[in-house]
Design a protein around this motif. Structure first.
Motif, PDB file in Angstrom:
ATOM      1  N   MET A   1       0.937  -1.407   0.279  1.00  0.00           N
ATOM      2  CA  MET A   1       0.392   0.043   0.094  1.00  0.00           C
ATOM      3  C   MET A   1       0.800   1.310  -0.048  1.00  0.00           C
ATOM      4  SD  MET A   1      -2.762   1.148  -0.299  1.00  0.00           S
ATOM      5  CE  MET A   1      -4.053   1.406   0.647  1.00  0.00           C
ATOM      6  N   THR A   2       1.736   1.084   0.447  1.00  0.00           N
ATOM      7  CA  THR A   2       2.310   2.183   0.938  1.00  0.00           C
ATOM      8  C   THR A   2       3.227   2.699  -0.967  1.00  0.00           C
ATOM      9  OG1 THR A   2       3.950   2.157   3.001  1.00  0.00           O
ATOM     10  CG2 THR A   2       5.047   3.516   1.860  1.00  0.00           C
ATOM     11  N   LYS A   3       3.340   1.593  -1.710  1.00  0.00           N
ATOM     12  CA  LYS A   3       4.441   1.933  -2.729  1.00  0.00           C
ATOM     13  C   LYS A   3       3.402   2.578  -3.641  1.00  0.00           C
ATOM     14  CE  LYS A   3       7.675  -1.088  -2.983  1.00  0.00           C
ATOM     15  NZ  LYS A   3       8.614  -2.694  -3.452  1.00  0.00           N
ATOM     16  N   PHE A   4       1.922   2.592  -3.611  1.00  0.00           N
ATOM     17  CA  PHE A   4       0.376   2.516  -3.939  1.00  0.00           C
ATOM     18  C   PHE A   4       1.065   3.829  -4.180  1.00  0.00           C
ATOM     19  CE2 PHE A   4      -3.212   4.119  -4.287  1.00  0.00           C
ATOM     20  CZ  PHE A   4      -3.722   3.544  -5.575  1.00  0.00           C
ATOM     21  N   THR A  71       0.644   9.058   2.283  1.00  0.00           N
ATOM     22  CA  THR A  71       2.349   8.046   2.037  1.00  0.00           C
ATOM     23  C   THR A  71       3.290   8.030   4.040  1.00  0.00           C
ATOM     24  OG1 THR A  71       1.856   8.490  -0.328  1.00  0.00           O
ATOM     25  CG2 THR A  71       4.447   7.712   0.847  1.00  0.00           C
ATOM     26  N   ALA A  72       4.070   9.201   3.724  1.00  0.00           N
ATOM     27  CA  ALA A  72       4.255   9.452   4.932  1.00  0.00           C
ATOM     28  C   ALA A  72       3.965   8.657   6.392  1.00  0.00           C
ATOM     29  CB  ALA A  72       4.615  10.868   5.367  1.00  0.00           C
ATOM     30  N   SER A  73       2.745   8.713   6.288  1.00  0.00           N
ATOM     31  CA  SER A  73       1.872   7.631   8.009  1.00  0.00           C
ATOM     32  C   SER A  73       1.837   6.310   7.631  1.00  0.00           C
ATOM     33  CB  SER A  73       0.065   8.334   7.905  1.00  0.00           C
ATOM     34  OG  SER A  73      -0.487   7.077   8.756  1.00  0.00           O
ATOM     35  N   ASN A  74       2.114   5.941   6.138  1.00  0.00           N
ATOM     36  CA  ASN A  74       1.805   4.701   6.517  1.00  0.00           C
ATOM     37  C   ASN A  74       3.402   4.377   6.610  1.00  0.00           C
ATOM     38  OD1 ASN A  74       0.172   3.616   5.235  1.00  0.00           O
ATOM     39  ND2 ASN A  74      -0.227   3.016   3.633  1.00  0.00           N
ATOM     40  N   MET A  75       4.651   4.692   6.316  1.00  0.00           N
ATOM     41  CA  MET A  75       6.549   5.015   5.677  1.00  0.00           C
ATOM     42  C   MET A  75       6.710   5.081   7.548  1.00  0.00           C
ATOM     43  SD  MET A  75       7.335   6.383   2.445  1.00  0.00           S
ATOM     44  CE  MET A  75       8.974   6.248   2.801  1.00  0.00           C
ATOM     45  N   GLY A  76       5.789   5.993   8.373  1.00  0.00           N
ATOM     46  CA  GLY A  76       6.246   5.675   9.999  1.00  0.00           C
ATOM     47  C   GLY A  76       6.955   7.175   9.651  1.00  0.00           C
ATOM     48  N   ASP A  80       8.853  12.658  11.356  1.00  0.00           N
ATOM     49  CA  ASP A  80      10.886  13.683  10.886  1.00  0.00           C
ATOM     50  C   ASP A  80      10.982  14.408  10.507  1.00  0.00           C
ATOM     51  OD1 ASP A  80      11.320  10.448  10.907  1.00  0.00           O
ATOM     52  OD2 ASP A  80      12.034  10.052   9.090  1.00  0.00           O
ATOM     53  N   THR A  81      11.978  14.949  10.885  1.00  0.00           N
ATOM     54  CA  THR A  81      12.803  16.749  10.196  1.00  0.00           C
ATOM     55  C   THR A  81      12.037  17.585   9.136  1.00  0.00           C
ATOM     56  OG1 THR A  81      14.167  16.536  12.626  1.00  0.00           O
ATOM     57  CG2 THR A  81      13.745  18.494  11.351  1.00  0.00           C
ATOM     58  N   TRP A  82      12.961  16.318   8.306  1.00  0.00           N
ATOM     59  CA  TRP A  82      13.059  17.058   6.874  1.00  0.00           C
ATOM     60  C   TRP A  82      10.916  16.692   6.037  1.00  0.00           C
ATOM     61  CZ3 TRP A  82      10.418  13.465   2.958  1.00  0.00           C
ATOM     62  CH2 TRP A  82      10.131  12.421   3.538  1.00  0.00           C
ATOM     63  N   LEU A  83      10.115  15.834   6.521  1.00  0.00           N
ATOM     64  CA  LEU A  83       8.866  15.861   6.653  1.00  0.00           C
ATOM     65  C   LEU A  83       8.334  17.165   7.123  1.00  0.00           C
ATOM     66  CD1 LEU A  83       7.019  14.514   4.850  1.00  0.00           C
ATOM     67  CD2 LEU A  83       6.256  12.992   6.547  1.00  0.00           C
TER      68      LEU A  83
END
Length: 164
Positions: A1-4, A71-76, A80-83
Motif C-alpha cells: 500500500m505504501t508503494k501505491f 504515504t508518510a503515515s504508512n511509512m511512519g 521526521d524533521t525533513w518531512l
C-alpha cells in the motif's frame, strides 16, 4: 500500500504542480506581450489560458499533500524533521500561490482586459502594468523556489534509509 500511495503522490505532484509552476512562470511575459499590443486578441487569450491553468491545477494540487500525508503515515515518518520542513514549505507555497500569485494574475489580467482606458499621462498605464508583471514574476519565482526546495527534500530525505 505504501508503494501505491507513493506512486500516486509523485504522479499527482508531477501532473498538478508541474503545470502550475510552468504556467505561472509564463504568465508575466505573456501579460507584458498583451500590454505591449493592446488589440492583440491572441496575446490576451494566452494570458487568460495561463491564468486558468494556474487556478484549475492549484485546486487539483490539493491531492499532492493528501497523498503525501497518507504515504508518510504508512511509512511512519510523520515526525521526521525533513518531512515537517517539507510540510511547512508546502503550506508556504500554497499560501504564496493562493494569496499572492493568483490574485495578482487576476489583477493584471483585469487591467489587460480593460477597454477604453484613457491615460492621463501617456505611458503611465504601460509603466504601471510592467511594474505589476515584474512584481508578479518575483512572487512566482518565490513560489517556484519553494517547490524546488520541497522536491529536493523529498529526494534527498536527510536520514533516508535508501543509501542515496
Amino acid at each position: 500500500m505504501t508503494k501505491f500511495l507513493l506512486v500516486v503522490h509523485v504522479i499527482a505532484a508531477i501532473v498538478a504542480v508541474g503545470p502550475v509552476t510552468v504556467a505561472a512562470s509564463m504568465f508575466p511575459p505573456a501579460a507584458r506581450r498583451a500590454f505591449g499590443a493592446p488589440g492583440d486578441a491572441d496575446a490576451l487569450a494566452t494570458t487568460r489560458l495561463l491564468h486558468r491553468i494556474c487556478r484549475v491545477y492549484a485546486v487539483v494540487g490539493v491531492a499532492v499533500p493528501v497523498f503525501g500525508f497518507a504515504t508518510a503515515s504508512n511509512m511512519g515518518v510523520l515526525g521526521d524533521t525533513w518531512l515537517i520542513v517539507s510540510i511547512v514549505l508546502t503550506a508556504l507555497a500554497a499560501g504564496v500561490l493562493a494569496l499572492l500569485v493568483l490574485p495578482r494574475q487576476s489583477a493584471v489580467l483585469g487591467t489587460a482586459e480593460e477597454d477604453g482606458v484613457v491615460e492621463e499621462v501617456p505611458g503611465e498605464r504601460a509603466t504601471s502594468a510592467r511594474a505589476a508583471t515584474v512584481r508578479l514574476a518575483m512572487v512566482t519565482g518565490i513560489f517556484n523556489l519553494l517547490w524546488v526546495t520541497v522536491t529536493v527534500l523529498m529526494i534527498i530525505r536527510p536520514g533516508s534509509t535508501t543509501g542515496a
